[in-house]
Each structure stands twice: as C-alpha cells, then as structure tokens.
Design a protein around this motif. Structure first.
Motif, short mmCIF file in Angstrom:
data_model
loop_
_atom_site.label_atom_id
_atom_site.label_comp_id
_atom_site.label_asym_id
_atom_site.label_seq_id
_atom_site.Cartn_x
_atom_site.Cartn_y
_atom_site.Cartn_z
N ASP A 113 -7.94 10.62 -13.89
CA ASP A 113 -6.57 10.12 -13.80
C ASP A 113 -6.55 8.79 -14.55
O ASP A 113 -6.74 7.73 -13.96
CB ASP A 113 -6.18 9.95 -12.33
CG ASP A 113 -4.72 9.57 -12.14
OD1 ASP A 113 -3.96 9.59 -13.12
OD2 ASP A 113 -4.34 9.24 -11.00
N GLN A 115 -6.01 5.39 -15.97
CA GLN A 115 -5.20 4.19 -15.77
C GLN A 115 -6.09 2.97 -15.95
O GLN A 115 -7.23 2.97 -15.48
CB GLN A 115 -4.59 4.13 -14.36
CG GLN A 115 -3.37 4.99 -14.15
CD GLN A 115 -2.78 4.77 -12.76
OE1 GLN A 115 -3.50 4.69 -11.78
NE2 GLN A 115 -1.47 4.68 -12.71
N ARG A 120 -2.55 -0.98 -12.84
CA ARG A 120 -2.59 -0.83 -11.38
C ARG A 120 -2.37 -2.15 -10.64
O ARG A 120 -2.34 -2.17 -9.42
CB ARG A 120 -3.93 -0.21 -10.97
CG ARG A 120 -4.11 1.19 -11.57
CD ARG A 120 -5.41 1.84 -11.22
NE ARG A 120 -5.66 2.00 -9.82
CZ ARG A 120 -5.09 2.90 -9.02
NH1 ARG A 120 -4.16 3.70 -9.51
NH2 ARG A 120 -5.41 2.98 -7.75
N THR A 131 -3.54 -0.79 -2.80
CA THR A 131 -3.44 0.68 -2.86
C THR A 131 -3.24 1.26 -1.47
O THR A 131 -3.57 0.62 -0.47
CB THR A 131 -4.72 1.31 -3.46
OG1 THR A 131 -5.83 0.98 -2.62
CG2 THR A 131 -4.97 0.84 -4.87
N THR A 136 -6.70 11.03 -2.06
CA THR A 136 -5.76 11.96 -2.68
C THR A 136 -6.23 13.41 -2.63
O THR A 136 -5.54 14.29 -3.13
CB THR A 136 -5.49 11.55 -4.14
OG1 THR A 136 -6.73 11.51 -4.85
CG2 THR A 136 -4.81 10.20 -4.21
N ARG A 171 -9.90 3.89 -8.82
CA ARG A 171 -9.70 5.08 -9.65
C ARG A 171 -10.76 6.12 -9.29
O ARG A 171 -11.91 5.78 -9.08
CB ARG A 171 -9.80 4.72 -11.13
CG ARG A 171 -8.77 3.70 -11.58
CD ARG A 171 -8.99 3.25 -12.99
NE ARG A 171 -10.28 2.57 -13.13
CZ ARG A 171 -10.58 1.76 -14.16
NH1 ARG A 171 -9.69 1.55 -15.12
NH2 ARG A 171 -11.75 1.18 -14.23
N LYS A 179 -6.58 12.54 -7.98
CA LYS A 179 -5.90 11.36 -8.52
C LYS A 179 -6.49 10.07 -7.95
O LYS A 179 -7.21 10.09 -6.94
CB LYS A 179 -4.41 11.41 -8.20
CG LYS A 179 -3.68 12.55 -8.88
CD LYS A 179 -2.19 12.31 -8.89
CE LYS A 179 -1.48 13.27 -9.80
NZ LYS A 179 -1.67 13.02 -11.20
N ASN A 180 -6.14 8.96 -8.59
CA ASN A 180 -6.52 7.64 -8.10
C ASN A 180 -5.81 7.36 -6.79
O ASN A 180 -4.80 8.00 -6.47
CB ASN A 180 -6.12 6.57 -9.12
CG ASN A 180 -6.74 6.82 -10.48
OD1 ASN A 180 -7.81 7.39 -10.61
ND2 ASN A 180 -6.04 6.39 -11.52
N GLU A 182 -3.19 5.81 -4.59
CA GLU A 182 -1.82 5.47 -4.98
C GLU A 182 -1.53 3.98 -4.82
O GLU A 182 -1.93 3.36 -3.83
CB GLU A 182 -0.83 6.26 -4.11
CG GLU A 182 0.61 5.98 -4.40
CD GLU A 182 1.55 6.61 -3.38
OE1 GLU A 182 2.74 6.27 -3.43
OE2 GLU A 182 1.11 7.42 -2.56
N PRO A 184 1.30 1.47 -4.05
CA PRO A 184 2.68 1.47 -3.54
C PRO A 184 3.52 0.43 -4.27
O PRO A 184 2.98 -0.47 -4.92
CB PRO A 184 2.49 1.09 -2.06
CG PRO A 184 1.28 0.21 -2.08
CD PRO A 184 0.38 0.78 -3.13
#
Length: 197
Positions: A113, A115, A120, A131, A136, A171, A179-180, A182, A184
């Motif tokens: 994923d 990024q 981030r 995070t 995930t 990550r 996925k990494n 999340e 918010p």
C-alpha cells in the motif's frame, strides 16, 4: 305572461355582480375555502415532518464521540500512546529522527500500500504519526504502542492475531493485512493538542 317569465340565462350571469358568493374584490367563497384548506394541509405537513427529520439527527452521545481532543505534550520522542476515537483504539506516536529516517529510506514502490511518511503526517509535524489502532486484516489491535510491547521486525506495530508487521510509518510490510493502518482525519489545534475527527 309566459314571455315575462322567460329570461335569458346569459344575461343574468353576465350582469349579476351582486351575487352573494362574490365580494367586491372578486374573491369567491370557494377560493377562500381552497386557500384555507391548502394552508391547513401545509401546516399539518410541517408539523409531521419536523419531528421526523429531527429524530434522524445524531444524538448527543454520538456527537460527543464524533471528535476527540488529546494532549500530546507528555509524549516524548520514541513513545506512543493509545487513545479512543469512536470506540476504537487510536495510536499516537512521536517518531524519533531515526524512525523518520528509516521510514523515508523505504522504496515506496516496493510497498503493498504505497504511501510516504509525508503523506501520512501533517506538514511540519512529520514526527507525529496518528493512526487507527485496528489491523486492516481482520480488525485485531496491533501491539507496539504500549511500553514493552512487541513492535515487530520493522519497528512499528505487530498484529498478534495473524502476524502482520507494520513499519515506523505504520505501513504494512509483512503478513496478510492488505493496507496500511488507517490515518483518521485530524488537526493540530495547538502545539500540544490534537483534535481527531
């Protein structure tokens, strides 16, 4: 006599302005009743819709949980804390310069994923990584935010349920998570307070 009783109907209606159903402005009683009925129905419709729409608004307890303010002044470099946002864990980490360098050295194209750390974090606040603390893969809470917890082989977070490993930028690097972690929506309201949500 028969001739006198016969009156042309068109003459009566055309010239009769003193009819009791019409006033001097030309508004008939039937028009008034129609306007009154439509007005009454409109007021009744509003009286029904207002409670219906207001019941769909979020309750006070939901609004209270829609955002969380956290004082970050006591989090030293290299330390992370767990907080709660919308009944889910949130990780707030103050990255060290070494952790930032390690995250920036990673080839983003090699990530599952992709990024960058800058994507981030907020500009000028790259040391603050915020995070959601939910893996995930299947929603377990990863380790690595608490004192003495296992951080995994990449120095970030480690999910004990199925072995997903995250790096210092949260990550995904290894394991089944797609996925990494999340990030918010959040903003810094001051140098020491962050508002999540």
């Amino acid at each position: 006599m028969a001739d006198e009783a016969f009156v042309n109907a068109s003459d009566v209606t055309a010239g009769d302005t003193d009819s009791p159903a019409t006033d001097e402005n030309g508004v008939r009683r039937r028009d008034f009743i129609n306007i009154a009925a439509v007005s009454f129905a409109g007021v009744g419709g509003v009286a029904v819709l207002v409670p219906l729409v207001s019941q769909m608004a979020p309750s006070a307890d939901v609004l209270a949980e829609s955002s969380t303010e956290i004082d970050i002044s006591q989090i030293s470099a290299g330390q992370a804390i767990k907080a709660v946002f919308r009944k889910q864990p949130v990780f707030i980490r103050n990255l060290t310069p070494e952790e930032i360098t390690a995250a920036n050295k990673v080839d983003v194209a090699s990530l599952r994923d992709p990024q960058t750390l800058a994507e981030r974090t907020k500009p000028g606040k790259t040391n603050w990584l915020i995070t959601m603390g939910v893996c995930t893969h299947l929603g377990c809470v990863p380790l690595g935010a608490g004192e003495g917890e296992v951080k995994g082989e990449f120095g970030g977070y480690f999910c004990p349920c199925h072995g997903s490993s995250y790096d210092t930028a949260a990550r995904i690097r290894k394991g089944p998570a797609p996925k990494n972690l999340e990030v918010p929506p959040y903003e810094f309201t001051s140098d020491t307070v962050v508002k999540i949500g």
